[in-house]
Design a protein around this motif. Structure first.
Motif, short mmCIF file in Angstrom:
data_model
loop_
_atom_site.label_atom_id
_atom_site.label_comp_id
_atom_site.label_asym_id
_atom_site.label_seq_id
_atom_site.Cartn_x
_atom_site.Cartn_y
_atom_site.Cartn_z
N GLU A 27 44.38 33.80 44.82
CA GLU A 27 44.50 35.26 44.75
C GLU A 27 45.30 35.83 45.91
O GLU A 27 45.33 37.05 46.12
CB GLU A 27 43.12 35.90 44.66
N ALA B 158 45.08 34.89 49.42
CA ALA B 158 44.50 34.93 50.76
C ALA B 158 45.39 34.15 51.73
O ALA B 158 45.77 33.00 51.46
CB ALA B 158 43.09 34.34 50.75
N THR C 281 36.03 47.30 42.78
CA THR C 281 36.99 46.27 42.41
C THR C 281 36.93 46.01 40.90
O THR C 281 35.84 45.77 40.36
CB THR C 281 36.71 44.96 43.17
N GLY D 67 40.32 35.74 53.06
CA GLY D 67 39.76 35.35 51.78
C GLY D 67 38.32 35.76 51.57
O GLY D 67 37.92 36.11 50.45
N LYS E 241 44.26 42.72 39.33
CA LYS E 241 43.14 43.19 40.15
C LYS E 241 43.49 44.51 40.80
O LYS E 241 44.58 44.67 41.36
CB LYS E 241 42.81 42.13 41.22
N THR F 289 49.99 40.55 46.22
CA THR F 289 48.99 41.50 46.70
C THR F 289 49.68 42.77 47.16
O THR F 289 50.84 42.74 47.59
CB THR F 289 48.17 40.91 47.86
N LEU G 183 40.10 31.53 46.16
CA LEU G 183 40.47 32.58 47.09
C LEU G 183 41.96 32.49 47.43
O LEU G 183 42.66 33.50 47.51
CB LEU G 183 39.63 32.49 48.37
N LYS H 187 41.71 47.06 43.58
CA LYS H 187 40.62 47.35 44.50
C LYS H 187 40.83 48.72 45.10
O LYS H 187 41.83 48.98 45.77
CB LYS H 187 40.52 46.30 45.62
N ASP I 299 36.79 38.80 49.64
CA ASP I 299 36.72 38.82 48.18
C ASP I 299 35.27 38.90 47.69
O ASP I 299 35.02 39.24 46.54
CB ASP I 299 37.40 37.56 47.62
N LYS J 48 31.92 30.77 46.44
CA LYS J 48 33.26 30.80 45.86
C LYS J 48 34.04 29.58 46.34
O LYS J 48 33.88 29.12 47.47
CB LYS J 48 34.02 32.08 46.25
#
Length: 745
Positions: free
Chosen positions: A133, A135, A646, A141, A666, A711, A130, A668, A144, A125
């Motif tokens: 999103e 991190a 996820t 990170g 997202k 988040t 990361l 999770k 993920d 990745k």
């Protein structure tokens, strides 16, 4: 060693012969239109270029032999092909449009293949993805990845966990060398900044064949940012703000490359206050970090070399209890002050159809821990800021309670033999010499020396519809504590893997591998209170090496609009080392002893990726991960991550002004963890919602990119099963919104 450097210097100043040149054009296969800005890259030579407006390109100073070339461009399938010199001088490359994401070269495996060509399953990745999103740092990170988690102490300290194994069972590589930084400590994190790191690769399962001891559970391989392309200069600045910690990460970098010489510099600063939950701020989870990276390289036709240096200084609070809320960033006592120096040298000598890689590394880890000291006016709220400054002055004169310096020199030499028919073969030697010296008031582990040496051979065999990779390795590790112990640990390890295309769209991989881990100094020699964990730990000098055997099966089905994968593993570990309470107390702390017993771990990762036609811009991804760890007596192993699911819905788009635009949602979901060891408590289930969007646009004729992400948007109160604050009932971080910008100069 002196002779090796003399050889490298001699080869660097040799007159250059056979200066091959590659020219070509890249076009769309369907309409034959040229593709500008496509990336052309030789991974083994570490040099490349981009196509011009008419799709043409040229690369000079290419040595004789056969070299892999990789062509990438967003919206097209990645192309990988071998080019032989001096035979090839002109290429006409036709790229096929595709909504499947671009593939990158996998660096952590020795043959540098695309993942679709690899026998071993490796995931990669981009660090930028990361960060986009939300991190906050690297340890945050990497979770993920499916099958990867972190054991955390607040936000500043995170230890990677791969399929239930962590600490010395997971090896970390940075700048092409293994990172040694007291990773056996429960309260010691990666010691790396995401600034100046381009991507991270994860090998799940034993990788002792490639890396030796401590790769029993897997490898995290951090790839540093590449140098600029030949005859170009790049510079950028970036900043990232986090609402929850009122913190920021910022960095700036510059790099330049000519035909032969290249350099880069990057510096970064991060500061974070105590993180906030829905109910309170978690006292002393604050931390600060300063990081500097530099690199210089030289490249001729038959020789290339690069030197890199990274210094990272961090000051990290160790949380103990909830106190008055504060948004200060200077840690309270107890806290860690850690400085990591990483120096690496990577050189390659090219012969006709073969090459020699010679890598050296020096890491210097200076670790200090300051215990809590009570000052008369410390708790007067009206003078909190004054006391914060006062504590900084006290810190300058106080001696660290724990102070250790770990110095490690390591080497890695690989010779890539000329290809013989279907065989690619590598032989090599790796090793390290290490010393640990105490300077503090207390001694957690004694002064000691460690010496490693390993020798290995591995081959990749190509068939029409299948590939096989196999290898064998021998290692010796010596651990010496003056007048206390002198131990040798030896191990033979091997691996065999098989990849085949069951159909045009269906790939199957089976890998069988053994791994080992010699016991570390803490496990062999501990005899005292470990304040960070409030345990009195007793080591066992009679411990033997852990040895494991793992079976991995990976199935992948891929069409233009659907991808499905299923990865399963079964891991048997003989002489697994673990801590267990013996029912006694010393100085008010429960006594834990290091014991051994056989163990097993099993589970896997499963998921799919859907990008339906004609909505090729829309992506739906879902993945499920599970792992179970048991001792031979069927008791559960400690610190095993909970199962999780996820789901991500992502859109990709472009407009006249916005490039590389994206938006995502997202969710999770982490399930209740009831499979706990005798001294653990269960953890309840929870779900975390995240979302974000971003892209790039031109500003003053330069590119400006941005991202906005959130988040835990529902501000859920939850406790992660691998949080070391769980016994005190302290929640993990609540809602956080981050905004990042990067401007290319």
């Amino acid at each position: 060693m002196k002779h090796i450097f003399n050889v490298l210097l001699f080869l660097a100043i040799l007159p250059i012969y056979s200066q091959n040149k590659l020219e070509g054009i890249v076009v769309d296969k369907n309409n034959q239109e040229p593709i500008p800005s496509a990336n052309i890259y030789f991974p083994q030579l570490e040099k490349g270029t981009s196509t011009k407006e008419n799709g043409s390109f040229n690369i000079t100073n290419i040595p004789n032999g056969t070299h892999k070339i990789v062509v990438t461009y967003l919206g097209y399938e990645t192309i990988s092909l071998n080019v032989s010199f001096p035979d090839n001088t002109m290429l006409n490359i036709e790229m096929i449009p595709s909504v499947i994401e671009m593939e990158d070269i996998i660096v952590s495996t020795p043959f540098h293949k695309l993942q679709s060509e690899n026998v071993m399953k490796v995931e990669q990745k981009k660090i930028s993805n990361l960060n986009a999103e939300g991190a906050i740092n690297l340890s945050n990170g990497i979770s993920d990845f499916a099958g990867v988690e972190s054991i955390t102490t607040g936000l500043g300290i995170g230890k990677p966990v791969i399929r239930g194994l962590s600490a010395n069972r997971v090896l970390v590589y940075t700048q092409g060398i293994r990172l040694e930084n007291q990773q056996f400590g429960d309260e010691h994190g990666l010691g790396l900044s995401s600034s100046g790191i381009e991507s991270v690769e994860v090998i799940k399962g034993p990788a002792s064949l490639l890396y030796g001891s401590d790769a029993l559970g897997g490898v995290l391989y951090f790839n540093p940012e590449k140098f600029a392309q030949s005859n170009t200069t790049n510079a950028d600045i970036s900043a990232n703000y986090f609402s929850n910690t009122q913190g920021f990460n910022s960095n700036a970098g510059v790099k330049h490359s000519s035909d032969n010489f290249k350099f880069l510099f990057r510096g970064s600063v991060a500061e974070h206050a105590d993180y906030k939950t829905d109910a309170y701020r978690v006292t002393n989870t604050r931390f600060t970090e300063k990081d500097f990276k530099a690199g210089v390289g030289y490249q001729a036709t038959h020789f290339k070399t690069e030197l890199r240096y990274n210094v990272n200084n961090s000051k990290i609070g160790i949380p103990e209890e909830i106190d008055e809320p504060s948004t200060l960033v200077t840690p309270l006592e107890p806290f860690q002050q850690i400085t990591n120096h990483v120096m690496s040298s990577k050189s390659t000598i090219f012969f006709n159809n073969s090459k020699l890689d010679v890598n050296f590394g020096l890491t210097y880890n200076n670790r200090k821990e300051f215990e809590e000291h009570h000052h008369e006016d410390e708790h007067e709220e009206e003078h909190e800021e004054e006391h914060d400054e006062h504590d900084e002055e006290i810190e300058k004169i106080e001696e660290a309670t724990l102070h250790m310096k770990l110095k490690t020199f390591n080497y890695d030499v690989k010779y890539y033999l000329p290809e013989i028919g279907k065989f690619e073969t590598i032989v090599g030697a790796q090793g390290l010499t290490q010393s640990n010296i105490n300077y503090g008031e207390e001694v957690l582990i004694p002064n000691a020396n460690v010496n490693d040496i390993g020798m290995f051979a591995t081959s990749h065999i190509h068939f029409t519809n299948a590939d096989i990779q196999l290898g064998l390795r021998f290692d010796n590790r010596n651990i010496t504590v003056v007048s206390v112990l002198d131990k040798n640990f030896n191990s033979f390890n091997g691996a065999i893997g098989f990849k085949t295309n069951l159909s045009d769209n269906f790939i199957a991989r089976i890998n069988l591998a053994t791994g080992f881990r010699a016991p570390n100094l803490a496990e062999l020699t501990s005899d005292g209170v470990h304040h960070g964990t409030n345990r009195y730990e007793i080591g066992n000098e009679n411990l033997s090496s852990e040895q494991n055997f793992q079976t991995d099966i990976a199935l992948e089905y891929q069409t233009e609009h659907v991808e499905v994968f299923a990865n399963g593993f079964y891991n048997l570990i003989n002489d697994y080392i673990f801590l267990s309470p013996n029912g006694n107390e010393i100085d008010g702390a429960p006594v834990f002893s290091y014991l051994q017993g056989n163990a097993k771990l099993f589970g896997g990762e499963f998921g799919f990726h859907l990008h339906p036609h004609p909505l090729d811009w829309l992506h739906f991804e879902s993945s499920f991960e599970t792992v179970t760890g048991k001792q031979e007596n069927n008791d559960f192993l400690p610190l095993i991550p909970a199962n999780s699911l996820t789901n991500i819905l992502r859109a990709e788009f472009e407009t006249n002004t916005l490039k590389n635009g994206y938006a995502f949602i997202k969710l999770k979901s982490t399930f209740r963890q009831d499979n706990v060891s005798n001294f653990e408590t269960p953890t309840n289930s929870y779900s975390l919602l995240s979302a974000g969007f971003g892209g790039s646009f031109n500003l003053f004729n330069n590119e400006m990119s941005f991202s906005l992400s959130g988040t835990n948007l529902a501000n859920s109160t939850y406790i992660h099963h691998l949080s070391r604050l769980k016994p005190d009932g302290i929640f993990n971080m609540g809602r956080n919104v981050s905004f990042a910008i990067t401007y290319s100069l």
